[in-house]
Write a protein that holds these residues in place. Structure first.
Motif, PDB file in Angstrom:
ATOM      1  N   GLY B  49       0.936  -1.323  -0.137  1.00 24.15           N
ATOM      2  CA  GLY B  49      -0.050   0.006  -0.014  1.00 24.15           C
ATOM      3  C   GLY B  49       0.767   1.318  -0.103  1.00 24.15           C
ATOM      4  O   GLY B  49       0.622   2.233  -0.758  1.00 24.15           O
ATOM      5  N   PHE B  50       2.002   1.143   0.855  1.00 27.36           N
ATOM      6  CA  PHE B  50       2.939   2.362   0.907  1.00 27.36           C
ATOM      7  C   PHE B  50       3.150   2.953  -0.457  1.00 27.36           C
ATOM      8  O   PHE B  50       3.379   3.829  -0.987  1.00 27.36           O
ATOM      9  N   ILE B  51       3.916   1.462  -1.329  1.00 23.83           N
ATOM     10  CA  ILE B  51       4.611   1.729  -2.427  1.00 23.83           C
ATOM     11  C   ILE B  51       3.590   2.316  -3.425  1.00 23.83           C
ATOM     12  O   ILE B  51       3.754   3.268  -4.301  1.00 23.83           O
ATOM     13  N   TRP B  52       2.370   1.653  -3.382  1.00 21.63           N
ATOM     14  CA  TRP B  52       1.402   2.020  -4.281  1.00 21.63           C
ATOM     15  C   TRP B  52       0.959   3.455  -4.262  1.00 21.63           C
ATOM     16  O   TRP B  52       0.848   4.082  -5.403  1.00 21.63           O
ATOM     17  N   ARG B  53       0.711   3.912  -2.665  1.00 21.11           N
ATOM     18  CA  ARG B  53       0.574   5.298  -2.805  1.00 21.11           C
ATOM     19  C   ARG B  53       1.563   6.407  -3.329  1.00 21.11           C
ATOM     20  O   ARG B  53       1.325   7.248  -3.927  1.00 21.11           O
TER      21      ARG B  53
END
Ligand code: HEM
Lengths: 138, 334
Positions: B49-53
């Motif tokens: 999720g972090f990378i996606w954001r």
């Protein structure tokens, strides 16, 4: 993606930091096994002062209470598991069954990174014997 | 939303989470669910999720150069250039960013306008938010770094150093850590700030209160575990190292407090990518902070610009040269 180079460097730094526990044993060598604790002296009894689980998690509070009861209240007798009576003493009771502080207390403490200062004043019996031997051979 | 509802909803959710872990482990005995599967899922959600954001942000075009400035930009040689407040080079941007990230410089410069018993608006520097903020973040960081003792064997020297400095005064047994006190104090004050100050309360939502209360819950459960409901740390460390090596063993005897702590941490980790806590990455991705104020020296090309079909003067002249000559207009090419 704009500025892809910089963003990817940032993401790699993020990954590197947050996966440290995963890659560090692989890079720096495998995590050591849990410590092998020396078995208590069987001659002194089969049980600890309190139940083993309780001792494993809560012995520091017990010791803390012992100290307060002895030093502040002058009460030296503790009734433990199975109604056994103990002299509330760190070096004379705990280390009477758990012979070696080094192979018992310290091994476990090193594993979880705690270093109680008790031994700056309380002298463990094994050490006392060594010293006595050293004195005699002088 | 009524601000009090926001507080209550967040509080109930956190209490609910605590109960879920207590019942799940204490009564139903779902130790491996709470000790292994949920932490793994939460960690995966956190990382992905972090990378996606961040990638989503990086995909958004920045049409203009929009650094926020707080001082004189680079101009004529005799005008003093505020290098930090109006950075002109990448180096200056980096220094400003580092000061922001490590010292919260923009919060430090916070100014509050007040009508102090008179018709005149007075501005005074207001450092409380900065103080609580920096106390909160640095104690959080120290606590997380100290937790590395559960995940590494042998424990790195610098983790031992942090722990011994943190327990310097050796109050209580086991030693009470100073950062735990700072952490609880700062998180409580940050929470009270949102509840007590009417203007801040008015703009606060559940997603402001929930992370604060969740983090408070993590801190309180951790401190309770250390000082009151002791758990067997050797078992904890076995579990933690097992998790990191992807071969976890679930200890049966661990106390429920530990699972409450771990469950709250898992919820926090899984929640971070979808929450305001993403400001950690956001500060680096903000065009207002990561661009230099050098509009006049370096042209910023709007990535949205599409190729515009143009008709140049030369082409125009080619089209009408004969007619232009006829009426006596000057032409470039004969
Ligand atoms: C966001 C991450 C976390 C925060 C903010 C946090 C916070 C805390 C705090 C404030 C304490 C009190 C004692 C101390 O400061 O050492 C604590 C203790 C503890 N935490 Fe965490 N924690 C986190 C993650 C974890 C994780 C992932 C684990 C799983 C291994 C864990 C296991 C423990 C244990 C076993 C203790 C008791 C330590 C003791 O008895 O000395 N924590 N935690």
């Amino acid at each position: 993606m704009y500025n892809a180079g910089k963003v990817i460097i940032g993401i790699l730094i993020f990954l590197g930091l947050f996966t440290y526990p995963i890659w560090s044993p692989i890079v720096l060598g495998k995590a050591g096994p849990p410590p092998q604790l020396e078995k208590p002296d069987p001659a002194k009894g089969k049980v600890c002062v309190e139940a083993t689980d309780y001792m494993r998690s809560t012995h520091m509070s017990l010791l803390n209470n012992w100290r307060d009861w002895v030093v502040r209240d002058g009460n030296r007798i503790y009734t433990g598991l199975e109604g056994k009576k103990y002299n509330m003493s760190l070096q004379n009771t705990c280390l009477d069954c758990h012979k070696s502080r080094e192979k018992f207390c310290d091994r476990c403490h090193n594993y979880v990174n705690v270093s109680p200062r008790c031994w700056e004043c309380h002298i463990e019996p094994e050490y006392k014997q060594q010293q006595a031997v050293a004195w005699r051979s002088k | 939303m009524n601000p009090w509802y926001s507080v209550l909803i967040s509080l109930f959710i956190v209490i609910g989470l605590v109960l879920i872990a207590l019942i799940g482990v204490g009564s139903i005995g779902l130790n491996s669910l709470f000790g292994v599967y949920i932490p793994y899922v939460a960690f995966a959600v956190f990382i992905i999720g972090f990378i996606w954001r961040v990638v989503e942000w990086a995909r958004a075009p920045v049409p203009f150069k929009i650094p926020t400035t707080g001082g004189q930009g680079k101009s004529l040689p005799w005008m003093k250039h505020e290098k930090l407040d109006s950075p002109f080079t990448t180096g200056q941007v980096i220094v400003r960013m580092l000061l922001e990230v490590f010292l919260f410089r923009s919060l430090f410069r916070n100014v509050k306008g007040e009508l102090r018993g008179g018709p005149r608006l007075t501005f005074a520097s207001s450092k409380w938010l900065w103080l609580f903020g920096i106390l909160f973040h640095y104690s959080f960081l120290t606590i997380v770094l100290r937790h590395l003792r559960f995940f590494t064997e042998p424990v790195p020297q610098w983790v031992q150093l942090i722990s011994s400095l943190d327990g310097f005064f050796e109050i209580l047994v086991p030693t009470f850590f100073l950062t735990d006190a700072a952490f609880l104090l700062a998180a409580t004050l940050l929470f009270l700030r949102r509840v007590v100050i009417p203007q801040v309360r008015y703009i606060s939502l559940p997603n402001d209160y929930f992370p604060l209360l969740l983090i408070l819950g993590i801190g309180i459960s951790g401190i309770l575990m250390r000082q009151v409901f002791h758990v067997d740390l050797e078992k904890v460390k076995e579990l933690a190292i097992g998790l990191a090596a992807f071969s976890p063993t679930v200890p049966k005897e661990l106390g429920s407090v530990f699972y409450v702590h771990l469950f709250l941490v898992s919820v926090l980790a899984a929640y971070i990518p979808w929450s305001k806590i993403m400001h950690a990455a956001g500060v680096f991705m903000s065009p207002t902070r990561n661009m230099a104020n050098n509009n006049r020296a370096v042209r910023h090309i709007n990535p949205w610009n599409y190729p515009v079909k143009v008709h140049t003067y030369e082409e125009y002249e080619d089209d009408f040269r004969a007619k232009m000559k006829e009426v006596g207009l000057p032409v470039d090419k004969e």
